[in-house]
Design a protein around this motif. Structure first.
Motif, mmCIF file in Angstrom:
data_model
loop_
_atom_site.group_PDB
_atom_site.id
_atom_site.type_symbol
_atom_site.label_atom_id
_atom_site.label_comp_id
_atom_site.label_asym_id
_atom_site.label_seq_id
_atom_site.Cartn_x
_atom_site.Cartn_y
_atom_site.Cartn_z
ATOM 1 N N ASP A 63 86.695 15.234 47.233
ATOM 2 C CA ASP A 63 87.439 16.379 46.712
ATOM 3 C C ASP A 63 88.561 15.992 45.752
ATOM 4 O OD1 ASP A 63 85.839 18.032 48.194
ATOM 5 O OD2 ASP A 63 87.239 18.203 49.874
ATOM 6 N N LYS A 64 88.835 14.707 45.621
ATOM 7 C CA LYS A 64 89.875 14.253 44.692
ATOM 8 C C LYS A 64 89.284 13.724 43.381
ATOM 9 C CE LYS A 64 93.347 13.165 48.199
ATOM 10 N NZ LYS A 64 94.280 12.146 48.733
ATOM 11 N N PHE A 65 88.001 13.960 43.189
ATOM 12 C CA PHE A 65 87.325 13.563 41.950
ATOM 13 C C PHE A 65 86.825 14.827 41.262
ATOM 14 C CE2 PHE A 65 84.136 12.127 39.080
ATOM 15 C CZ PHE A 65 84.403 10.804 38.785
ATOM 16 N N PHE A 66 87.236 15.028 40.004
ATOM 17 C CA PHE A 66 86.880 16.232 39.260
ATOM 18 C C PHE A 66 86.121 15.836 37.989
ATOM 19 C CE2 PHE A 66 90.865 16.839 41.508
ATOM 20 C CZ PHE A 66 90.604 17.975 42.267
ATOM 21 N N ASP A 67 84.855 16.194 37.945
ATOM 22 C CA ASP A 67 84.045 15.920 36.759
ATOM 23 C C ASP A 67 83.916 17.211 35.968
ATOM 24 O OD1 ASP A 67 82.412 14.856 34.869
ATOM 25 O OD2 ASP A 67 80.619 14.809 36.115
ATOM 26 N N VAL A 68 84.535 17.268 34.810
ATOM 27 C CA VAL A 68 84.550 18.499 34.016
ATOM 28 C C VAL A 68 83.504 18.488 32.907
ATOM 29 C CG1 VAL A 68 86.982 18.837 34.507
ATOM 30 C CG2 VAL A 68 86.327 17.649 32.418
ATOM 31 N N GLY A 69 82.715 17.410 32.817
ATOM 32 C CA GLY A 69 81.665 17.358 31.811
ATOM 33 C C GLY A 69 82.211 17.224 30.406
ATOM 34 N N MET A 70 81.474 17.809 29.466
ATOM 35 C CA MET A 70 81.836 17.673 28.061
ATOM 36 C C MET A 70 82.948 18.659 27.694
ATOM 37 S SD MET A 70 79.303 17.785 24.767
ATOM 38 C CE MET A 70 78.038 16.927 25.654
ATOM 39 N N ALA A 71 84.087 18.495 28.344
ATOM 40 C CA ALA A 71 85.235 19.375 28.110
ATOM 41 C C ALA A 71 86.500 18.524 28.111
ATOM 42 C CB ALA A 71 85.300 20.468 29.178
ATOM 43 N N GLU A 72 86.584 17.628 27.153
ATOM 44 C CA GLU A 72 87.690 16.668 27.116
ATOM 45 C C GLU A 72 89.042 17.336 26.935
ATOM 46 O OE1 GLU A 72 83.909 14.676 25.946
ATOM 47 O OE2 GLU A 72 84.961 16.481 25.276
ATOM 48 N N GLN A 73 89.096 18.392 26.149
ATOM 49 C CA GLN A 73 90.370 19.090 25.947
ATOM 50 C C GLN A 73 90.886 19.646 27.264
ATOM 51 O OE1 GLN A 73 88.438 21.542 22.951
ATOM 52 N NE2 GLN A 73 89.981 20.937 21.467
ATOM 53 N N HIS A 74 89.989 20.283 27.994
ATOM 54 C CA HIS A 74 90.370 20.812 29.302
ATOM 55 C C HIS A 74 90.768 19.681 30.246
ATOM 56 C CE1 HIS A 74 90.211 22.743 33.194
ATOM 57 N NE2 HIS A 74 89.177 22.002 33.541
ATOM 58 N N ALA A 75 90.044 18.567 30.196
ATOM 59 C CA ALA A 75 90.330 17.451 31.099
ATOM 60 C C ALA A 75 91.758 16.953 30.928
ATOM 61 C CB ALA A 75 89.343 16.308 30.849
ATOM 62 N N VAL A 76 92.222 16.850 29.676
ATOM 63 C CA VAL A 76 93.572 16.345 29.414
ATOM 64 C C VAL A 76 94.627 17.303 29.953
ATOM 65 C CG1 VAL A 76 95.230 15.779 27.598
ATOM 66 C CG2 VAL A 76 92.862 14.979 27.414
ATOM 67 N N THR A 77 94.503 18.584 29.624
ATOM 68 C CA THR A 77 95.514 19.550 30.072
ATOM 69 C C THR A 77 95.424 19.786 31.575
ATOM 70 O OG1 THR A 77 95.361 20.595 27.903
ATOM 71 C CG2 THR A 77 96.492 21.826 29.625
ATOM 72 N N PHE A 78 94.220 19.764 32.121
ATOM 73 C CA PHE A 78 94.031 19.871 33.565
ATOM 74 C C PHE A 78 94.730 18.720 34.279
ATOM 75 C CE2 PHE A 78 90.970 18.945 37.201
ATOM 76 C CZ PHE A 78 91.503 19.895 38.051
ATOM 77 N N SER A 79 94.610 17.512 33.722
ATOM 78 C CA SER A 79 95.286 16.344 34.297
ATOM 79 C C SER A 79 96.799 16.516 34.233
ATOM 80 C CB SER A 79 94.873 15.071 33.555
ATOM 81 O OG SER A 79 93.491 14.838 33.676
ATOM 82 N N ALA A 80 97.286 17.095 33.126
ATOM 83 C CA ALA A 80 98.730 17.349 33.013
ATOM 84 C C ALA A 80 99.193 18.310 34.092
ATOM 85 C CB ALA A 80 99.042 17.905 31.624
ATOM 86 N N GLY A 81 98.368 19.327 34.371
ATOM 87 C CA GLY A 81 98.717 20.265 35.437
ATOM 88 C C GLY A 81 98.733 19.603 36.798
ATOM 89 N N LEU A 82 97.778 18.709 37.051
ATOM 90 C CA LEU A 82 97.757 17.983 38.316
ATOM 91 C C LEU A 82 99.013 17.135 38.482
ATOM 92 C CD1 LEU A 82 94.027 16.760 38.311
ATOM 93 C CD2 LEU A 82 95.016 18.467 39.849
ATOM 94 N N ALA A 83 99.422 16.474 37.375
ATOM 95 C CA ALA A 83 100.632 15.650 37.427
ATOM 96 C C ALA A 83 101.865 16.504 37.688
ATOM 97 C CB ALA A 83 100.785 14.865 36.126
ATOM 98 N N CYS A 84 101.928 17.682 37.075
ATOM 99 C CA CYS A 84 103.064 18.583 37.304
ATOM 100 C C CYS A 84 103.085 19.080 38.746
ATOM 101 C CB CYS A 84 102.998 19.770 36.349
ATOM 102 S SG CYS A 84 103.348 19.345 34.624
ATOM 103 N N GLY A 85 101.928 19.059 39.383
ATOM 104 C CA GLY A 85 101.852 19.489 40.775
ATOM 105 C C GLY A 85 102.146 18.382 41.771
ATOM 106 N N GLY A 86 102.529 17.209 41.279
ATOM 107 C CA GLY A 86 102.934 16.136 42.164
ATOM 108 C C GLY A 86 101.868 15.101 42.460
ATOM 109 N N LEU A 87 100.706 15.192 41.790
ATOM 110 C CA LEU A 87 99.643 14.215 42.002
ATOM 111 C C LEU A 87 99.690 13.131 40.923
ATOM 112 C CD1 LEU A 87 96.718 16.631 42.974
ATOM 113 C CD2 LEU A 87 98.183 15.294 44.507
ATOM 114 N N LYS A 88 98.848 12.115 41.093
ATOM 115 C CA LYS A 88 98.784 11.012 40.134
ATOM 116 C C LYS A 88 97.375 10.962 39.533
ATOM 117 C CE LYS A 88 102.311 8.222 42.469
ATOM 118 N NZ LYS A 88 102.652 6.916 43.087
ATOM 119 N N PRO A 89 97.159 11.725 38.468
ATOM 120 C CA PRO A 89 95.810 11.802 37.900
ATOM 121 C C PRO A 89 95.464 10.616 37.012
ATOM 122 C CG PRO A 89 97.298 13.217 36.677
ATOM 123 C CD PRO A 89 98.099 12.650 37.811
ATOM 124 N N PHE A 90 94.254 10.062 37.210
ATOM 125 C CA PHE A 90 93.658 9.100 36.296
ATOM 126 C C PHE A 90 92.594 9.861 35.506
ATOM 127 C CE2 PHE A 90 95.781 6.164 38.987
ATOM 128 C CZ PHE A 90 95.906 4.969 38.286
#
Length: 712
Positions: free
Chosen positions: A434-461
């Motif tokens: 559940d800590k692995f998120f594969d968003v497929g061919m949506a790199e723009q979403h992946a970057v901003t989604f990762s930013a949201g995860l970081a703002c929520g206190g997680l450490k996204p790679f």
């Protein structure tokens, strides 16, 4: 059938296909004489000599006793360009599809996987039978599904040269039959719409066809293009090759478009001229009646088509594309019927044809020769290793290290974007769940989604192949770097990538990431440094950080060793101390600097080798030390002009080190795109091998003759 024989040791027979539309006159047979000592090691394996003008082909086999090998691709052997498909019967078209699938299945065992292309075989045959390329423009969203198209457009010989993969990469480039290059996906509708509008303005009548995949529909540009196509209402055919594939497991489990007799009949009805004209007439009449009749009729039409269509079909209607489907993508008869109707309409506006296919579609009565299968596996096995052996890669080591880190820090999460997924990341996905998120061919979403995860206190790679991060650069700048959000970017396939060529090579990430004010940019020189950089990234919580690593195998004798030892930010390391000249490598090029050191040492030179580790912030103490103790400094990177070398040059010029007499030379990727080839050939082309680095050093030292001898 007729046959002509030749002298020992070969027998040649000419096989003619009765009833072929290409066979118009009797062949003139002649004897062919080969020298008995000539070696033809692969003659008769699965290739044959094409008899282009006679509708047949020459089959070669040995005179040794035993059964004569059957010809596997009789129809395909006669196809040099799409015009040769026009007069083929339905039976011959089906045989052609079988031939293409056979060809791709064989070539994939000696070159690269053509799995996505196997789903589009019948579709490609139908497209080229109906439309008239290159007059009609056919555009593809993904190179992975274009190989049947390449076989039918005169590029079959290149695919057979498995040792020359550099010629395969040219498939994605613009040419007579490819009006727009297939790249990372999601571009075909936008470019096709532009061509359609240009056609309308110039008063031409050619047809424009864009073939997309359901994988590319995860990218936003597809919907932007569809919306604009609906608004402009230009004649355009969009074919959605729905392979029943998704990176999201929940979507894979969702209801899919079913193919049956009813859906086939409705698809033919939707595409028919009579139905389309009746629909247009109804629109005109309801508009004249007024009093909301047109709006009511439109809603009834939408609801009716939504009830008989698959889930999501009304989305395309809302965007302004006339939806037809679903159509069985492996039924050539249905495909021809629908595409003929679509192609015959002169004022249809944008149309989307929904074609459902399968990657694992199997042709009946096609059996693999067990002896041939065994022979191919033996040929592909690495010498000294078992057949299933796969060397450990940087991605394997990254996955192992991150799994170890995630057991220590429960805030670590992973976001993966891009086409497909490496097997090592699949292992990581299974471990992290559940800590692995594969968003497929949506790199723009992946970057901003990762930013949201970081703002929520997680450490996204955020794992994205270097070349795929390019289209998410705006999000990197505004959603991450400008706000100093600690997203950890993992850039895979950095640098040159072998047979995938310029489309997927990561040449520019050092340049475009190191120019960002808050970004930390680093690159490991080996797998041990990779482990340390992962630990370093975990500990950074006040700004974004990225590290890149190349595609390919690691060379360690102990790849299971993972070091939990963070690196001080901006600290490089001195590997070998010398006095004549200094080599400062970044990332994987440190290994080639060490190879250059070995070469130069053999020529009596005392060379310093340093590992920069960081491009930004630069280790200025290390650079000053190298400049102070040496007359010559060479920086080496597997990246474009403007990257690591530019950062070093900027510093030493501002620091006055250039004025003090240090002579600096950069070695980078050349200022052009390097197409696919074997990795060692690509490095030779780029001038990044150990010998090239050593030759540059010798030139600086005035030993030009030695440099020339080294490159001979």
């Amino acid at each position: 059938m007729a046959a002509a024989s030749c002298q020992n040791p070969f027998r040649i027979s000419l096989n003619l296909i009765e009833g072929s539309s290409f066979f118009s006159q009797k062949p003139e047979l002649s004897a062919l004489n080969f020298h008995p000592n000539v070696d033809f090691p692969r003659l008769g394996f699965y290739r044959s000599l094409t008899c282009k003008d006679r509708g047949g082909h020459v089959h070669c086999s040995s005179n040794n006793d035993g059964p004569v090998e059957e010809v596997l691709t009789p129809i395909l052997d006669m196809i040099d360009n799409p015009m040769h498909l026009k007069n083929l019967s339905l039976k011959e078209l089906k045989q052609l599809a079988d031939d293409i699938r056979t060809e791709l299945s064989i070539v994939s065992k000696t070159n690269k996987s053509f799995q996505p292309s196997l789903s589009a075989v019948e579709l490609t045959v139908a497209i080229h039978h109906v439309f008239h390329a290159p007059v009609d423009k056919i555009l593809w969203d993904m190179e992975d599904q274009t190989y049947p198209h390449k076989l039918l457009t005169g590029r079959r010989p290149l695919m057979n040269k498995s040792e020359k993969v550099d010629e395969l990469s040219g498939y994605a480039c613009r040419n007579e039959y490819d009006p727009f290059g297939a790249g990372h996906g999601c571009s075909s509708i936008s470019s096709a719409l532009g061509m359609a509008v240009a056609r309308d303005i110039k008063g031409k009548r050619d047809r424009i066809v864009a073939v997309i995949s359901n994988e590319t529909t995860m990218a936003g540009q597809v919907y932007e293009a569809m919306s604009n196509a609906g608004y402009l209402d230009s004649n355009l055919v969009v074919i959605l090759n729905d392979r029943h594939h998704s990176s999201n497991p929940k979507l894979d489990q969702a209801p899919k478009a079913s193919i049956n007799a009813l859906s086939s009949t409705l698809s033919k009805l939707q595409s028919s001229q009579i139905f389309r004209k009746f629909r247009q007439l109804a629109k005109v009449l309801t508009k004249r009646v007024g009093r909301g009749m047109h709006e009511w009729a439109a809603k009834i039409d939408e609801y009716a088509r939504g009830m008989v269509g698959p889930p999501g079909s009304t989305l395309f209607e809302e965007l302004g594309l006339y939806y037809i489907g679903p159509v069985d993508g492996h039924n050539i008869e249905d495909l021809l019927c629908v595409l003929h109707e679509v192609a015959s309409l002169d004022s249809m506006g944008p149309v989307l044809v929904h074609v459902v296919t399968k990657d694992d579609y199997i042709v009946e009565d096609k059996k693999t020769d067990p002896e041939e299968e065994k022979r191919l596996q033996g040929a592909l096995a690495l010498e000294g290793f078992p057949p299933n052996y796969r060397p450990q890669t940087y991605s394997d080591h990254f996955a192992k290290t991150l799994i170890t880190e995630s057991k220590i820090d429960e805030d670590i999460v992973v976001v993966h974007a891009g086409m497909g997924m490496e097997s090592s990341f699949q292992t990581l996905k299974n471990k992290m769940r559940d800590k692995f998120f594969d968003v497929g061919m949506a790199e723009q979403h992946a970057v901003t989604f990762s930013a949201g995860l970081a703002c929520g206190g997680l450490k996204p790679f955020c794992i994205i192949p270097s070349s795929f991060l390019q289209r998410a650069y705006d999000q990197v700048v505004h959603d991450v770097d400008r706000q100093k959000i600690p997203v950890r970017f993992v850039l895979t396939s950095a640098g040159l990538v072998g047979s995938d060529g310029a489309t997927q090579s990561g040449a520019f990430d050092i340049t475009f990431m190191s120019c960002l004010p808050n970004m930390i940019v680093m690159a490991p020189s080996d797998e041990f440094e990779l482990s340390r950089m992962i630990s370093t990234a975990v500990d950074i919580e006040d700004r974004p950080i990225c590290f890149r690593y190349p595609r390919g195998a690691i060379s360690s004798i102990n790849p299971n060793l993972c070091l939990r030892e963070p690196i001080e930010i901006g600290r490089g390391r001195l590997l070998i101390e010398g006095k004549d000249i200094a080599l400062l490598g970044f990332g994987s090029m440190v290994q080639n600097c060490l190879r250059a050191h070995a070469v130069l040492k053999g020529l009596g030179l005392d060379v310093t080798v340093a590992d920069a580790r960081f491009c930004k912030p630069l280790d200025i103490k290390l650079v000053r030390l190298l400049c102070k103790n040496h007359r010559f400094l060479i920086t080496v990177e597997e990246g474009s002009i403007g990257g690591f070398g530019a950062q070093v040059a900027h510093f030493i010029s501002l620091d006055g080190l250039l004025d003090a007499g240090i002579k600096w030379r950069p070695i980078t990727l050349p200022d052009n795109y390097i197409e696919g080839a074997q990795p060692e050939d690509q490095l030779n082309t780029a001038g990044l091998t150990g010998n090239h680095i050593a030759a540059t050093a010798l030139n600086l030292l005035g030993r030009t003759r030695d440099a020339l001898l080294l490159m001979c």
